[in-house]
Design a protein around this motif. Structure first.
Motif, PDB file in Angstrom:
ATOM      1  N   PRO A  20       0.829  -1.197   0.000  1.00  0.00           N
ATOM      2  CA  PRO A  20       0.000   0.000   0.000  1.00  0.00           C
ATOM      3  C   PRO A  20       0.870   1.257   0.000  1.00  0.00           C
ATOM      4  CG  PRO A  20      -0.621  -1.481   1.786  1.00  0.00           C
ATOM      5  CD  PRO A  20       0.608  -2.031   1.156  1.00  0.00           C
ATOM      6  N   GLY A  21       0.500   2.209  -0.798  1.00  0.00           N
ATOM      7  CA  GLY A  21       1.280   3.437  -0.863  1.00  0.00           C
ATOM      8  C   GLY A  21       2.428   3.347  -1.844  1.00  0.00           C
ATOM      9  N   GLY A  22       2.497   2.241  -2.580  1.00  0.00           N
ATOM     10  CA  GLY A  22       3.540   2.100  -3.596  1.00  0.00           C
ATOM     11  C   GLY A  22       4.882   1.780  -2.991  1.00  0.00           C
ATOM     12  N   GLY A  23       5.904   2.136  -3.688  1.00  0.00           N
ATOM     13  CA  GLY A  23       7.254   1.889  -3.214  1.00  0.00           C
ATOM     14  C   GLY A  23       8.183   1.641  -4.377  1.00  0.00           C
ATOM     15  N   HIS A  24       9.425   1.826  -4.119  1.00  0.00           N
ATOM     16  CA  HIS A  24      10.465   1.573  -5.109  1.00  0.00           C
ATOM     17  C   HIS A  24      11.428   0.553  -4.536  1.00  0.00           C
ATOM     18  CE1 HIS A  24       9.265   4.928  -7.665  1.00  0.00           C
ATOM     19  NE2 HIS A  24       9.042   5.585  -6.535  1.00  0.00           N
ATOM     20  N   CYS A  25      11.896  -0.315  -5.396  1.00  0.00           N
ATOM     21  CA  CYS A  25      12.816  -1.363  -4.967  1.00  0.00           C
ATOM     22  C   CYS A  25      14.059  -0.737  -4.343  1.00  0.00           C
ATOM     23  CB  CYS A  25      13.200  -2.224  -6.166  1.00  0.00           C
ATOM     24  SG  CYS A  25      14.359  -3.530  -5.755  1.00  0.00           S
ATOM     25  N   ALA A  26      14.434  -1.218  -3.175  1.00  0.00           N
ATOM     26  CA  ALA A  26      15.622  -0.716  -2.487  1.00  0.00           C
ATOM     27  C   ALA A  26      16.835  -1.595  -2.740  1.00  0.00           C
ATOM     28  CB  ALA A  26      15.361  -0.622  -0.984  1.00  0.00           C
ATOM     29  N   GLY A  27      16.600  -2.780  -3.284  1.00  0.00           N
ATOM     30  CA  GLY A  27      17.702  -3.700  -3.538  1.00  0.00           C
ATOM     31  C   GLY A  27      18.524  -3.252  -4.734  1.00  0.00           C
ATOM     32  N   LEU A  28      19.796  -3.550  -4.687  1.00  0.00           N
ATOM     33  CA  LEU A  28      20.667  -3.212  -5.816  1.00  0.00           C
ATOM     34  C   LEU A  28      20.539  -4.246  -6.926  1.00  0.00           C
ATOM     35  CD1 LEU A  28      23.800  -1.972  -3.876  1.00  0.00           C
ATOM     36  CD2 LEU A  28      22.126  -0.604  -5.136  1.00  0.00           C
ATOM     37  N   GLY A  30      22.235  -6.854  -7.693  1.00  0.00           N
ATOM     38  CA  GLY A  30      23.406  -7.540  -8.218  1.00  0.00           C
ATOM     39  C   GLY A  30      23.614  -8.887  -7.568  1.00  0.00           C
ATOM     40  N   GLY A  31      24.027  -9.830  -8.367  1.00  0.00           N
ATOM     41  CA  GLY A  31      24.331 -11.148  -7.829  1.00  0.00           C
ATOM     42  C   GLY A  31      25.748 -11.207  -7.289  1.00  0.00           C
ATOM     43  N   VAL A  32      26.558 -10.231  -7.664  1.00  0.00           N
ATOM     44  CA  VAL A  32      27.950 -10.176  -7.220  1.00  0.00           C
ATOM     45  C   VAL A  32      28.269  -8.742  -6.799  1.00  0.00           C
ATOM     46  CG1 VAL A  32      28.722 -12.109  -8.654  1.00  0.00           C
ATOM     47  CG2 VAL A  32      28.773  -9.800  -9.574  1.00  0.00           C
ATOM     48  N   PRO A  33      29.264  -8.566  -5.936  1.00  0.00           N
ATOM     49  CA  PRO A  33      29.595  -7.215  -5.453  1.00  0.00           C
ATOM     50  C   PRO A  33      29.871  -6.209  -6.573  1.00  0.00           C
ATOM     51  CG  PRO A  33      30.700  -8.851  -4.115  1.00  0.00           C
ATOM     52  CD  PRO A  33      30.060  -9.592  -5.260  1.00  0.00           C
ATOM     53  N   GLU A  34      30.527  -6.612  -7.641  1.00  0.00           N
ATOM     54  CA  GLU A  34      30.820  -5.706  -8.760  1.00  0.00           C
ATOM     55  C   GLU A  34      29.532  -5.108  -9.333  1.00  0.00           C
ATOM     56  OE1 GLU A  34      32.877  -4.028 -12.297  1.00  0.00           O
ATOM     57  OE2 GLU A  34      33.722  -4.758 -10.417  1.00  0.00           O
ATOM     58  N   GLU A  35      28.500  -5.935  -9.476  1.00  0.00           N
ATOM     59  CA  GLU A  35      27.221  -5.436 -10.008  1.00  0.00           C
ATOM     60  C   GLU A  35      26.575  -4.456  -9.039  1.00  0.00           C
ATOM     61  OE1 GLU A  35      24.745  -8.783 -11.028  1.00  0.00           O
ATOM     62  OE2 GLU A  35      26.259  -9.607 -12.386  1.00  0.00           O
ATOM     63  N   ASP A  36      26.676  -4.719  -7.752  1.00  0.00           N
ATOM     64  CA  ASP A  36      26.128  -3.801  -6.755  1.00  0.00           C
ATOM     65  C   ASP A  36      26.867  -2.467  -6.781  1.00  0.00           C
ATOM     66  OD1 ASP A  36      24.239  -5.642  -5.956  1.00  0.00           O
ATOM     67  OD2 ASP A  36      25.319  -6.258  -4.152  1.00  0.00           O
ATOM     68  N   ARG A  38      28.434  -1.145  -9.337  1.00  0.00           N
ATOM     69  CA  ARG A  38      28.020  -0.462 -10.574  1.00  0.00           C
ATOM     70  C   ARG A  38      26.639   0.171 -10.394  1.00  0.00           C
ATOM     71  NH1 ARG A  38      30.773  -1.648 -15.384  1.00  0.00           N
ATOM     72  NH2 ARG A  38      28.918  -1.195 -16.600  1.00  0.00           N
ATOM     73  N   ALA A  39      25.732  -0.568  -9.749  1.00  0.00           N
ATOM     74  CA  ALA A  39      24.378  -0.052  -9.518  1.00  0.00           C
ATOM     75  C   ALA A  39      24.412   1.205  -8.658  1.00  0.00           C
ATOM     76  CB  ALA A  39      23.503  -1.128  -8.870  1.00  0.00           C
ATOM     77  N   MET A  40      25.268   1.228  -7.635  1.00  0.00           N
ATOM     78  CA  MET A  40      25.385   2.420  -6.792  1.00  0.00           C
ATOM     79  C   MET A  40      25.881   3.617  -7.600  1.00  0.00           C
ATOM     80  SD  MET A  40      24.445   2.051  -3.600  1.00  0.00           S
ATOM     81  CE  MET A  40      25.379   3.211  -2.626  1.00  0.00           C
ATOM     82  N   VAL A  41      26.868   3.406  -8.459  1.00  0.00           N
ATOM     83  CA  VAL A  41      27.377   4.494  -9.307  1.00  0.00           C
ATOM     84  C   VAL A  41      26.264   4.991 -10.220  1.00  0.00           C
ATOM     85  CG1 VAL A  41      29.016   5.089 -11.147  1.00  0.00           C
ATOM     86  CG2 VAL A  41      29.791   3.763  -9.175  1.00  0.00           C
TER      87      VAL A  41
END
Length: 182
Positions: A20-28, A30-36, A38-41
């Motif tokens: 309720p109230g919607g929301g946006h995914c907070a997860g990065l 990535g299956g590996v730290p490099e992908e996470d 990159r997602a933060m950048v």
């Protein structure tokens, strides 16, 4: 005054169904730290873009100048951490100049052309005194080497800062094989 509900601030990972109230995914995602990393950048690049566009659209850049400078610093920090971690060098320091020196000394930017490497070094040299290593963007009375940001700069150009910072981040995101195949 009607206070907002605190029940809909976030939803636990195991909560199924519509939120309720919607929301946006907070997860990065990535299956590996490099992908996470990159997602933060990518997220901070998008945030900087939104902040600058908002400052330009409202004509009130002053109200967003410190968040723009902090976001710029943090974006550069994340991008440098990415290249340092990719080459197994130590990252996670707040000082951009130190991180850049480690990247250059450790050949972490060797996938870039000589011109791009030089531009990256010049960008970090130019942006460090403008962002004050991120502290003036976070704290009102923050000083770097005894000097407050207000004592150094009258104005900043949000578009120029954004364009240079996002270009820097994009160069850091680029992997060696991506450059060679272009």
């Amino acid at each position: 005054m009607s206070l907002p509900s605190l029940e809909k601030l976030a939803y636990a990972v195991d909560e199924e169904g519509d939120h309720p109230g919607g929301g946006h995914c907070a997860g990065l995602g990535g299956g590996v730290p490099e992908e996470d990393r990159r997602a933060m950048v990518e997220q901070y690049s998008a945030a900087l873009d939104v902040l600058v566009d908002s400052a330009l659209a409202t004509g009130d850049g002053w109200s967003l100048s410190r968040p723009i400078l902090f976001t710029t610093h943090h974006l550069c920090e994340l991008a440098l951490n990415l290249v340092l971690e990719r080459t197994r060098l130590k990252g996670k320091q707040h000082t951009l100049a130190t991180q850049m020196m480690a990247a250059v000394d450790g050949n972490a930017l060797d996938h870039l052309t000589g011109e791009e490497q030089q531009w990256c070094q010049e960008f970090i040299t130019a942006i460090v005194p403008i962002t004050g290593n991120g502290f003036p963007g976070r704290y009102a009375q923050a000083a770097v080497e005894g000097v407050q940001l207000d004592e150094l700069w009258c104005c900043v150009s949000p578009e120029a800062v954004r364009d240079a910072a996002i270009t820097f981040a994009a160069l850091c995101l680029t992997e060696p094989q991506e450059i060679e195949s272009v």
